[in-house]
Design an enzyme around this catalytic site. Structure first.
Site, PDB file in Angstrom:
ATOM      1  N   LYS A 153     -13.331  -0.913   5.216  1.00 22.71           N
ATOM      2  CA  LYS A 153     -13.816  -1.796   4.162  1.00 22.71           C
ATOM      3  C   LYS A 153     -14.876  -2.764   4.676  1.00 22.71           C
ATOM      4  O   LYS A 153     -15.933  -2.928   4.069  1.00 22.71           O
ATOM      5  CB  LYS A 153     -12.652  -2.590   3.553  1.00 22.71           C
ATOM      6  CG  LYS A 153     -11.812  -1.806   2.559  1.00 22.71           C
ATOM      7  CD  LYS A 153     -10.864  -0.848   3.247  1.00 22.71           C
ATOM      8  CE  LYS A 153      -9.981  -0.112   2.253  1.00 22.71           C
ATOM      9  NZ  LYS A 153      -9.109   0.859   2.929  1.00 22.71           N
ATOM     10  N   ALA A 179      -6.324  -4.714   7.251  1.00 21.64           N
ATOM     11  CA  ALA A 179      -7.210  -3.695   6.684  1.00 21.64           C
ATOM     12  C   ALA A 179      -8.418  -4.255   5.958  1.00 21.64           C
ATOM     13  O   ALA A 179      -9.334  -3.495   5.621  1.00 21.64           O
ATOM     14  CB  ALA A 179      -6.416  -2.800   5.733  1.00 21.64           C
ATOM     15  N   TRP A 215       0.856  -1.182   0.000  1.00 22.25           N
ATOM     16  CA  TRP A 215       0.000   0.000   0.000  1.00 22.25           C
ATOM     17  C   TRP A 215       0.897   1.238   0.000  1.00 22.25           C
ATOM     18  O   TRP A 215       1.775   1.356   0.860  1.00 22.25           O
ATOM     19  CB  TRP A 215      -0.871  -0.057   1.252  1.00 22.25           C
ATOM     20  CG  TRP A 215      -1.782   1.083   1.486  1.00 22.25           C
ATOM     21  CD1 TRP A 215      -2.649   1.645   0.603  1.00 22.25           C
ATOM     22  CD2 TRP A 215      -1.919   1.810   2.709  1.00 22.25           C
ATOM     23  NE1 TRP A 215      -3.335   2.669   1.198  1.00 22.25           N
ATOM     24  CE2 TRP A 215      -2.911   2.799   2.498  1.00 22.25           C
ATOM     25  CE3 TRP A 215      -1.320   1.711   3.971  1.00 22.25           C
ATOM     26  CZ2 TRP A 215      -3.295   3.683   3.494  1.00 22.25           C
ATOM     27  CZ3 TRP A 215      -1.715   2.587   4.962  1.00 22.25           C
ATOM     28  CH2 TRP A 215      -2.691   3.564   4.727  1.00 22.25           C
ATOM     29  N   ASP A 266      -0.748  -5.356   9.638  1.00 21.56           N
ATOM     30  CA  ASP A 266      -1.773  -4.436   9.153  1.00 21.56           C
ATOM     31  C   ASP A 266      -2.953  -5.262   8.656  1.00 21.56           C
ATOM     32  O   ASP A 266      -2.847  -5.984   7.662  1.00 21.56           O
ATOM     33  CB  ASP A 266      -1.198  -3.572   8.028  1.00 21.56           C
ATOM     34  CG  ASP A 266      -2.164  -2.491   7.565  1.00 21.56           C
ATOM     35  OD1 ASP A 266      -3.260  -2.379   8.143  1.00 21.56           O
ATOM     36  OD2 ASP A 266      -1.820  -1.759   6.611  1.00 21.56           O
TER      37      ASP A 266
END
Length: 393
Positions: free
Chosen positions: A244, A211, A127, A209
């Site tokens: 998300k 996400a 990312w 992470d």
């Protein structure tokens, strides 16, 4: 003073959004913006969130400050889904709310830096904001290849990265928990078991992470790796995003979780995290986190959320399978997409071919070749395959 500032290059994705908006073609396809879309192209508010917001409207009696730790009811409501039946690991795990997953990553890295970290080892591509955050904080980035030439996760590169981190006092390794952005290439459960053992053996702290929890294989399946690592290591930092999996993009809802070597170590760590948060954003926005808290505490809304999440997973899987069934599009092999997870995939196309896709066919994608799989629908997927065949054939 301010006239000494130099212009910065515009964000490539924001520029792509503007180009897409100004394109008059009715059959244009947006594969650049990283938001989930339904089969009709919308990004609706979850029904579970709507229900929670209705409850907030009826019952919330104050907009007073909560403090830098945010809504702790929200933080704790998420924990069983992330960490399992023993979410605190005997009091070793605690968390705090952050402004989105970006805030969680920023706070995790800042906390590691304050503890002595000087270098973050990270698989690339990643990312883009990961590298920007590290650069802004003045931390060194030591990249390693995330994917091998065969399209699978490059375990050899990760082993070497963990070895290198162990050899340098205080280095940290950052990993994606699931649904890797931008490649969609995840570690298998067997690989996660090995990764957990490597972290434990080499005494290297991970930052994970998470996400896209729930958008890969399932809520439990997507945290197999995280739980394996946490069962093996003494300490870790976990950045979590609800943007998300609850559709709360603009509300900026996330959390940072810390795992200490023992329960007595949690409070000093969080006191430092709270201090860093206070100096960065004072305290996080409340509305989205409050809605998540209510949704997870109400059995009906929780069931609605899980059903909506399952629908998202199913649609992403259907698009991936449809692309994989096409076999090849010109010189691009689409079959690996069936083995990948989440919203993103990176296609082996050049920047020039990306421009041609946009100018000739109205297909908008990042210059790196990253596509948002959710931007494809059963009504435009054939056009995308034909455009890719035309440009790369």
């Amino acid at each position: 003073m301010l006239d000494q500032l130099k212009p910065q290059s515009p964000d490539a994705l924001l520029a792509l959004i503007k180009m897409y908006a100004s394109d008059d073609r009715t059959d244009k396809i947006d594969l650049g913006v990283g938001v989930y879309r339904t089969g009709q192209g919308g990004t609706p508010v979850f029904g579970a969130i709507k229900g929670a917001e209705e409850q907030l409207l009826r019952e919330q009696d104050s907009k007073s400050y909560l403090g830098p730790e945010g809504d702790m009811g929200f933080v704790h409501a998420l924990m069983p889904y992330i960490f399992g039946d023993n979410p605190t690991r005997g009091g070793r795990i605690e968390g705090m709310q952050t402004p989105g997953g970006t805030g969680a990553v920023r706070l995790a890295v800042s906390l590691a830096q304050k503890a002595g970290a000087k270098c973050i080892h990270m698989g690339v591509p990643s990312w883009p904001n990961h590298a920007q955050i590290l650069a802004d904080l003045g931390l060194e980035l030591e990249p390693f290849n995330h994917t091998a030439p065969d399209g699978a996760a490059d375990m050899g590169a990760l082993r070497a990265a963990i070895d290198a981190a162990a050899a340098s006092d205080g280095d940290v390794v950052l990993l994606h928990g699931c649904c890797h952005n931008p490649t969609g290439v995840d570690y298998s459960n067997e690989q996660w078991d090995e990764i957990a053992g490597l972290f434990a053996e080499k005494d290297v702290m991970p930052i994970i992470d998470l996400a896209y929890h729930g958008l890969g294989q399932g809520l439990d399946e997507d945290v197999y790796g995280l739980r394996a690592v946490l069962s093996a290591v003494p300490e870790a930092l976990i950045a979590y995003s609800c943007d998300k999996n609850f559709g709360l993009y603009r509300d900026r809802v996330g959390a940072l979780y810390v795992m200490a070597k023992d329960a007595s170590g949690v409070e000093p760590i969080l006191s430092n995290a709270n201090s860093l948060a206070r100096s960065n954003w004072s305290m996080p926005p409340d509305h989205g986190a409050a809605a998540v808290r209510l949704a997870l505490r109400d059995s009906g809304l929780m069931a609605d959320w899980q059903a909506e999440l399952e629908g998202m997973r199913t649609r992403l899987r259907q698009v991936r399978m449809r692309l994989a069934d096409a076999g090849t599009a010109g010189s691009v092999d689409l079959t690996p997409l069936a083995r990948q997870n989440g919203m993103f995939a990176t296609l082996p196309v050049s920047k020039e071919q990306v421009v041609q896709m946009r100018e000739k066919h109205g297909v908008y994608m990042a210059g790196s070749g990253r596509i948002n799989v959710a931007g494809l629908t059963m009504s435009n997927i054939d056009k995308f395959i034909e455009a890719l065949t035309d440009i790369t054939g």
